[in-house]
Design a protein around this motif. Structure first.
Motif, mmCIF file in Angstrom:
data_model
loop_
_atom_site.group_PDB
_atom_site.id
_atom_site.type_symbol
_atom_site.label_atom_id
_atom_site.label_comp_id
_atom_site.label_asym_id
_atom_site.label_seq_id
_atom_site.Cartn_x
_atom_site.Cartn_y
_atom_site.Cartn_z
ATOM 1 N N TYR A 102 0.834 -1.196 0.000
ATOM 2 C CA TYR A 102 0.000 0.000 0.000
ATOM 3 C C TYR A 102 0.872 1.250 0.000
ATOM 4 N N ALA A 103 1.954 1.218 0.818
ATOM 5 C CA ALA A 103 2.854 2.376 0.862
ATOM 6 C C ALA A 103 3.493 2.617 -0.499
ATOM 7 N N GLY A 104 3.902 1.516 -1.162
ATOM 8 C CA GLY A 104 4.492 1.657 -2.495
ATOM 9 C C GLY A 104 3.502 2.209 -3.496
ATOM 10 N N MET A 105 2.237 1.746 -3.393
ATOM 11 C CA MET A 105 1.199 2.228 -4.304
ATOM 12 C C MET A 105 0.956 3.718 -4.079
ATOM 13 N N GLN A 106 0.887 4.128 -2.805
ATOM 14 C CA GLN A 106 0.655 5.534 -2.508
ATOM 15 C C GLN A 106 1.807 6.403 -3.004
ATOM 16 N N GLN A 107 3.029 5.899 -2.841
ATOM 17 C CA GLN A 107 4.179 6.651 -3.337
ATOM 18 C C GLN A 107 4.144 6.750 -4.852
ATOM 19 N N GLY A 108 3.671 5.659 -5.495
ATOM 20 C CA GLY A 108 3.557 5.698 -6.954
ATOM 21 C C GLY A 108 2.539 6.722 -7.401
ATOM 22 N N ILE A 109 1.418 6.793 -6.661
ATOM 23 C CA ILE A 109 0.394 7.783 -6.995
ATOM 24 C C ILE A 109 0.947 9.190 -6.812
ATOM 25 N N GLN A 110 1.645 9.405 -5.687
ATOM 26 C CA GLN A 110 2.220 10.718 -5.431
ATOM 27 C C GLN A 110 3.259 11.084 -6.490
ATOM 28 N N ARG A 111 4.089 10.091 -6.858
ATOM 29 C CA ARG A 111 5.118 10.350 -7.865
ATOM 30 C C ARG A 111 4.473 10.692 -9.199
ATOM 31 N N GLY A 112 3.401 9.939 -9.543
ATOM 32 C CA GLY A 112 2.716 10.243 -10.791
ATOM 33 C C GLY A 112 2.124 11.631 -10.776
ATOM 34 N N SER A 113 1.558 12.036 -9.650
ATOM 35 C CA SER A 113 0.987 13.372 -9.525
ATOM 36 C C SER A 113 2.070 14.426 -9.649
ATOM 37 N N TYR A 114 3.206 14.182 -9.014
ATOM 38 C CA TYR A 114 4.321 15.138 -9.074
ATOM 39 C C TYR A 114 4.840 15.262 -10.504
ATOM 40 N N ASP A 115 4.978 14.121 -11.181
ATOM 41 C CA ASP A 115 5.454 14.153 -12.567
ATOM 42 C C ASP A 115 4.494 14.933 -13.457
ATOM 43 N N ASN A 116 3.197 14.784 -13.209
ATOM 44 C CA ASN A 116 2.206 15.544 -13.975
ATOM 45 C C ASN A 116 2.362 17.047 -13.755
ATOM 46 N N LYS A 117 2.640 17.400 -12.506
ATOM 47 C CA LYS A 117 2.845 18.823 -12.198
ATOM 48 C C LYS A 117 4.067 19.373 -12.935
ATOM 49 N N ILE A 118 5.118 18.578 -12.982
ATOM 50 C CA ILE A 118 6.341 19.001 -13.682
ATOM 51 C C ILE A 118 6.049 19.220 -15.166
ATOM 52 N N GLU A 119 5.330 18.252 -15.784
ATOM 53 C CA GLU A 119 5.010 18.388 -17.204
ATOM 54 C C GLU A 119 4.125 19.605 -17.457
ATOM 55 N N THR A 120 3.178 19.851 -16.557
ATOM 56 C CA THR A 120 2.311 21.025 -16.690
ATOM 57 C C THR A 120 3.123 22.306 -16.587
ATOM 58 N N ALA A 121 4.033 22.336 -15.623
ATOM 59 C CA ALA A 121 4.876 23.527 -15.438
ATOM 60 C C ALA A 121 5.725 23.798 -16.669
ATOM 61 N N LYS A 122 6.254 22.745 -17.288
ATOM 62 C CA LYS A 122 7.064 22.921 -18.494
ATOM 63 C C LYS A 122 6.239 23.535 -19.621
ATOM 64 N N ARG A 123 4.988 23.037 -19.768
ATOM 65 C CA ARG A 123 4.130 23.579 -20.823
ATOM 66 C C ARG A 123 3.798 25.048 -20.559
ATOM 67 N N LEU A 124 3.532 25.369 -19.297
ATOM 68 C CA LEU A 124 3.201 26.763 -18.962
ATOM 69 C C LEU A 124 4.393 27.672 -19.146
ATOM 70 N N LEU A 125 5.576 27.190 -18.849
ATOM 71 C CA LEU A 125 6.785 27.982 -19.099
ATOM 72 C C LEU A 125 6.936 28.252 -20.586
ATOM 73 N N GLY A 126 6.656 27.215 -21.375
ATOM 74 C CA GLY A 126 6.751 27.380 -22.825
ATOM 75 C C GLY A 126 5.743 28.368 -23.368
ATOM 76 N N LEU B 26 4.170 31.943 -19.263
ATOM 77 C CA LEU B 26 3.615 32.357 -17.988
ATOM 78 C C LEU B 26 4.724 32.619 -16.974
ATOM 79 N N SER B 27 4.435 33.447 -16.009
ATOM 80 C CA SER B 27 5.418 33.790 -14.985
ATOM 81 C C SER B 27 5.559 32.645 -13.986
ATOM 82 N N VAL B 28 6.701 32.650 -13.299
ATOM 83 C CA VAL B 28 6.941 31.636 -12.273
ATOM 84 C C VAL B 28 5.865 31.718 -11.196
ATOM 85 N N HIS B 29 5.482 32.940 -10.826
ATOM 86 C CA HIS B 29 4.462 33.130 -9.789
ATOM 87 C C HIS B 29 3.129 32.477 -10.188
ATOM 88 N N ASP B 30 2.718 32.688 -11.438
ATOM 89 C CA ASP B 30 1.457 32.097 -11.899
ATOM 90 C C ASP B 30 1.539 30.570 -11.973
#
Length: 291
Positions: free
Chosen positions: A245-269, A272-276
């Motif tokens: 269960y702990a591994g699954m939760q970490q996988g979910i969190q990691r997937g969520s974090y990776d999605n945030k990174i990809e979103t941030a890259k697109r917004l930078l492109g 958009l400002s760092v603040h936004d």
């Protein structure tokens, strides 16, 4: 905050009742494995001296180990596992086991000599005793795990899974009385554990002795040991479930974090400002500036 490494159980492997009955107990182990071997083969064995047990003493989750390993007439290597949960990765695990065990039984220098080596012929069997529905008998193949499927795999390993809860295996179970007794014990322990908690272990053992099941003498000899083995087994299963269960939760969190990174890259492109971007993704300024 994300945990940087996956948690793993840190308990040394303790032998289960199945392992004790089929490879440790000096009185019954030869009969127990001989019955299973004869149930699987047309050519029967009759002399206990034909069987030699092999055990790789290792730590669970750190080194290779399997439940029961024995040779027949010094030619055939049988690797036997008992599982209450089906594991489709058993062909790979058995590949590891067989290489380790065969390697431990031979002179390591022989593989460099020009003459052909003589190695044990391995066979692999899983005794499944779980609650989830499964065919009476099924073959798991190493090639089933290959990313690219082929009709002519150059490396193959076949594991036979036998579901001893399936009605079609009644004849098989009847020909293995010690295994049949073990199944009755496990069924009783499961029931009494649900009804009475930890007290259920000893109550189940005592009930099986009263009922005169096939392994009643074994239960009389080792009542306390068997209770402790079952207690460790069930507690370890709970620990392993928590780990999964702990591994699954970490996988979910990691997937969520990776999605945030990809979103941030697109917004930078998009300029958009760092603040936004911080407001949109909840990433920190430092994390965004590293992109």
């Amino acid at each position: 905050m994300l945990v940087s490494n996956i948690l793993t159980p840190n308990r040394e492997y303790k032998d289960s009742v199945f392992v004790d009955l089929h490879s440790k107990d000096e009185i019954l182990r030869e009969d127990a494995v001989m019955d299973i071997y004869n149930a699987l083969h047309d050519k029967k064995i009759t002399h206990k001296e034909q069987i030699k047990f092999i055990k790789l003493e290792n730590v669970f989750f750190h080194k290779v180990r399997n439940d029961v390993s024995f040779t027949v007439n010094g030619k055939v290597l049988i690797l036997l596992e008992q599982q209450s949960t089906i594991n489709e990765n058993m062909p790979y695990r058995c590949l590891e086991y067989s290489v380790a065990i065969i390697g431990s039984q031979m002179n390591r220098r022989d593989k460099f000599l020009p003459r052909p080596m003589k190695i044990l012929n391995p066979e692999f069997c899983v005794i499944y005793n779980g609650d989830v529905s499964y065919p009476a008998r099924k073959e798991q193949r190493l090639s089933d795990l290959f990313e690219e499927k082929t009709d002519d795999p150059k490396l193959e390993l076949i594991v036979t899974v036998i579901n001893i809860n399936h009605p079609d295996n009644k004849e098989f179970l009847d020909s293995c009385p010690l295994l049949k007794g073990y199944k009755k014990l496990v069924d009783k322990v499961k029931l009494y554990k649900r009804l009475y908690g930890d007290k259920g272990y000893i109550m189940a053992i005592e009930a099986c002795i009263r009922e005169g099941i096939e392994i009643q003498d074994y239960l009389k000899r080792k009542t306390e040991e068997i209770r402790d083995m079952f207690s460790l087994e069930y507690n370890y299963d709970d620990e392993l479930d928590a780990y999964r269960y702990a591994g699954m939760q970490q996988g979910i969190q990691r997937g969520s974090y990776d999605n945030k990174i990809e979103t941030a890259k697109r917004l930078l492109g998009m300029g958009l400002s760092v603040h936004d971007i911080m407001k949109a993704t909840t990433l920190t300024e430092k994390e965004i500036k590293r992109l």
